[in-house]
Design a protein around this motif. Structure first.
Motif: not given
Length: 261
Positions: A162-166, A180-188, A247-254
């Motif tokens: 979580d970008e606000y709580d690593w 996951q919804v945004i990651k696979f949005l193009g494949t739906f 990651d931008r939409v979900a406010d996450t980072t790897v």
């Protein structure tokens, strides 16, 4: 400490970002983790249903060879090939493909007919290939929500934060689902198209090639193009050092896992 100093301290506290190649190999491992059990399940269903269920997936190992079709005069004008897709030698799909060229117009016609495990013609089987990406997205959602680390990410020492709580373990279910919804949005669209085609042809009479309208072909082509462009765009974002759209939409980072735990 000034606000600028706080921001600098926060930036240096973060582990290093996961690079393009590390994230790519992690994704490939996760794909295999999902693909092998799914292949095995479809292989079992193929045998149990006498060929009534099959599976064509993105990574297909297909073997084709010349064949002949006996007992049906209407199919004699085609040149046939028998094809098989298998996992560890166990078939998940068997079919024959026939091509014929019209002597007057020069147009080429093609017919595809499913086979049962004994090599006999049968009504069209239900193709479960459209489940592949849905199962993969569900697997990643569960793994990242519980621990922030899928099997592939564990192998490559990566963690989704979580970008606000690593320091937290795992993601909130809303963030994991959004990611996951945004990651696979193009494949739906291609998943929906695959499901529609699968149920459209299921149990159709063998020997008759299904016909589709021009609009259906255009929609299928557009869905396939989007399914190819979307992951390329995500990959380019990572390669350029930017956070990808999911990651931008979900406010996450790897990030790299630099501490034990």
């Amino acid at each position: 400490m000034t606000d600028e100093g706080i921001e600098l301290a926060d930036a240096t506290a973060w582990p290093r970002p996961g690079g393009f190649w590390r994230r790519l190999f992690a994704a490939l491992i996760d794909y295999l983790v999902v693909l092998i059990p799914l292949y095995s399940l479809v292989a079992g269903l193929f045998l149990l249903t006498d060929g009534g269920v099959k599976g064509h997936f993105w990574l297909n190992w297909r073997l084709c060879q010349s064949a002949t079709v006996n007992g049906n005069p209407s199919l004699a004008r085609y040149n046939w090939q028998a094809c098989k897709t298998s996992v560890f030698g166990v078939p998940v799909a068997e079919w024959i493909v026939g091509t014929s060229t019209d002597t007057q117009s020069g147009a080429t016609q093609a017919v595809s007919i499913d086979l049962d495990p004994k090599g006999n013609l049968r009504p069209a089987a239900l193709d479960l290939g459209f489940l592949e990406l849905l199962v993969l997205a569900t697997y990643l959602l569960v793994m990242e929500a519980t621990s922030g680390r899928s099997v592939g990410k564990r192998a490559l020492a990566l963690v989704v934060h979580d970008e606000y709580d690593w320091h937290g373990r795992g993601l909130a279910i809303q963030k994991a689902a959004r990611r996951q919804v945004i990651k696979f949005l193009g494949t739906f669209p291609v998943v929906l198209t695959g499901a529609w085609f699968a149920f459209q042809t299921w149990s159709s009479v063998p020997g008759s090639a299904p016909t589709y309208s021009r609009l259906e072909f255009v929609c299928a082509f557009a869905a396939l193009a989007l399914a190819l462009i979307w992951p390329v765009w995500i990959g380019l974002s990572i390669a350029l050092g930017n956070e990808p759209i999911h990651d931008r939409v979900a406010d996450t980072t790897v990030r790299m896992r630099e501490t034990q735990g």
